[in-house]
Motif scaffolding. Structure first.
Motif, PDB file in Angstrom:
ATOM      1  N   VAL A  85       1.085  -1.141  -0.036  1.00 59.79           N
ATOM      2  CA  VAL A  85      -0.090   0.014  -0.136  1.00 59.79           C
ATOM      3  C   VAL A  85       1.006   1.184  -0.076  1.00 59.79           C
ATOM      4  O   VAL A  85       1.783   1.247   0.664  1.00 59.79           O
ATOM      5  N   GLU A  87       0.473   4.444   0.627  1.00 57.39           N
ATOM      6  CA  GLU A  87       0.376   5.441   1.661  1.00 57.39           C
ATOM      7  C   GLU A  87       0.482   4.774   2.875  1.00 57.39           C
ATOM      8  O   GLU A  87       0.099   3.538   2.910  1.00 57.39           O
ATOM      9  N   LEU A  89      -1.185   3.763   6.389  1.00 51.85           N
ATOM     10  CA  LEU A  89      -2.572   3.842   7.031  1.00 51.85           C
ATOM     11  C   LEU A  89      -2.467   3.615   8.705  1.00 51.85           C
ATOM     12  O   LEU A  89      -1.699   3.112   9.095  1.00 51.85           O
ATOM     13  N   TYR A  91      -4.521   4.071  12.595  1.00 53.44           N
ATOM     14  CA  TYR A  91      -5.650   3.987  13.417  1.00 53.44           C
ATOM     15  C   TYR A  91      -5.200   4.643  14.778  1.00 53.44           C
ATOM     16  O   TYR A  91      -4.141   4.441  15.234  1.00 53.44           O
ATOM     17  N   ASP A 160     -11.196   0.000   9.640  1.00 56.23           N
ATOM     18  CA  ASP A 160     -10.708   0.899   8.394  1.00 56.23           C
ATOM     19  C   ASP A 160      -9.577   0.599   7.714  1.00 56.23           C
ATOM     20  O   ASP A 160      -9.575   0.652   6.646  1.00 56.23           O
ATOM     21  N   VAL A 161      -8.573   0.369   8.569  1.00 55.75           N
ATOM     22  CA  VAL A 161      -7.433  -0.072   7.998  1.00 55.75           C
ATOM     23  C   VAL A 161      -7.367  -1.203   7.024  1.00 55.75           C
ATOM     24  O   VAL A 161      -6.873  -1.160   6.154  1.00 55.75           O
ATOM     25  N   TYR A 162      -8.094  -1.958   7.675  1.00 57.08           N
ATOM     26  CA  TYR A 162      -8.315  -3.291   7.064  1.00 57.08           C
ATOM     27  C   TYR A 162      -8.920  -3.460   5.779  1.00 57.08           C
ATOM     28  O   TYR A 162      -8.843  -4.186   4.928  1.00 57.08           O
ATOM     29  N   VAL A 163     -10.312  -2.593   6.079  1.00 58.21           N
ATOM     30  CA  VAL A 163     -10.988  -2.372   4.658  1.00 58.21           C
ATOM     31  C   VAL A 163     -10.130  -2.030   3.562  1.00 58.21           C
ATOM     32  O   VAL A 163     -10.123  -2.328   2.412  1.00 58.21           O
ATOM     33  N   GLU A 164      -9.176  -0.873   3.705  1.00 56.19           N
ATOM     34  CA  GLU A 164      -8.222  -0.233   2.856  1.00 56.19           C
ATOM     35  C   GLU A 164      -7.160  -1.384   2.400  1.00 56.19           C
ATOM     36  O   GLU A 164      -6.851  -1.727   0.943  1.00 56.19           O
ATOM     37  N   VAL A 165      -6.678  -2.002   3.215  1.00 57.82           N
ATOM     38  CA  VAL A 165      -5.854  -3.228   2.748  1.00 57.82           C
ATOM     39  C   VAL A 165      -6.441  -4.153   2.017  1.00 57.82           C
ATOM     40  O   VAL A 165      -5.816  -4.715   0.978  1.00 57.82           O
ATOM     41  N   LYS A 167      -9.204  -3.957   0.154  1.00 58.52           N
ATOM     42  CA  LYS A 167      -9.400  -3.327  -1.036  1.00 58.52           C
ATOM     43  C   LYS A 167      -8.178  -3.376  -1.954  1.00 58.52           C
ATOM     44  O   LYS A 167      -8.010  -3.797  -3.343  1.00 58.52           O
ATOM     45  N   GLN A 168      -7.080  -2.952  -1.654  1.00 59.79           N
ATOM     46  CA  GLN A 168      -5.889  -2.905  -2.364  1.00 59.79           C
ATOM     47  C   GLN A 168      -5.214  -4.460  -2.476  1.00 59.79           C
ATOM     48  O   GLN A 168      -4.588  -4.252  -3.571  1.00 59.79           O
TER      49      GLN A 168
END
Length: 175
Positions: A85, A87, A89, A91, A160-165, A167-168
């Motif tokens: 990733v 960027e 991330l 929390y 929220d961090v896991y959602v982005e991880v 997704k990517q």
């Protein structure tokens, strides 16, 4: 002003702990998750699962920290890098937990996440005597999991961090 209120104000000014996170995919496209042994941030059995993660030592490059942490938590060394990733991330820990975790020095974590392909055999994974038995176990159990399921297993303040991880890194779940 009460001490409790002072502590909350200080929480907002505290730094984030630099950290790495790892999504380790097996040949079937499932991701490694471990059930945490404990710690102040893990408050129930359902949300005690996570992917490997850990702090970056002073002067250490993030990817080197990722490989070190993975070995120290799982004994895994047989990996190839799939991606990262771009960027960082972050929390925040909830107030009570922030006061307990990392001796109360950080408000949460900022993480650099990497996706890795596990190229070894499952027998290489040893969570009970990780790092050749030189490190304290952090996980009591582990399994290979569908990438889309991990968001529901993680403690809510990390979600929220896991959602982005997810997704990517979902593209790496194709075995």
């Amino acid at each position: 002003m009460s001490k409790k209120h002072d502590k909350h104000d200080k929480h907002e000014d505290m730094p984030y702990r630099p950290c790495v996170g790892l999504a380790v995919f097996n040949a079937a496209g499932k991701v490694f998750v471990g059930r945490r042994l404990g710690g102040p941030e893990h408050v129930d059995a359902t949300h005690s699962w996570q992917m490997p993660q850990g702090g970056i030592d002073k002067g250490e490059e993030p990817y080197a920290a990722a490989l070190r942490e993975l070995y120290e938590e799982t004994s895994i060394r047989s990996v190839t890098k799939l991606g990262e990733v771009e960027e960082w991330l972050s929390y925040d820990l909830p107030g009570r937990i922030a006061g307990e975790a990392w001796k109360g020095r950080y408000r949460g974590q900022t993480q650099k996440w990497y996706a890795l392909r596990f190229t070894g055999a499952d027998a290489e994974i040893n969570i009970l005597r990780p790092g050749g038995g030189k490190h304290k176990p952090e996980f009591m159990d582990w399994r290979w999991e569908e990438i889309d399921a991990v968001v529901d297993l993680i403690i809510p303040f990390k979600r929220d961090v896991y959602v982005e991880v997810v997704k990517q890194f979902r593209r790496f779940a194709q075995g």
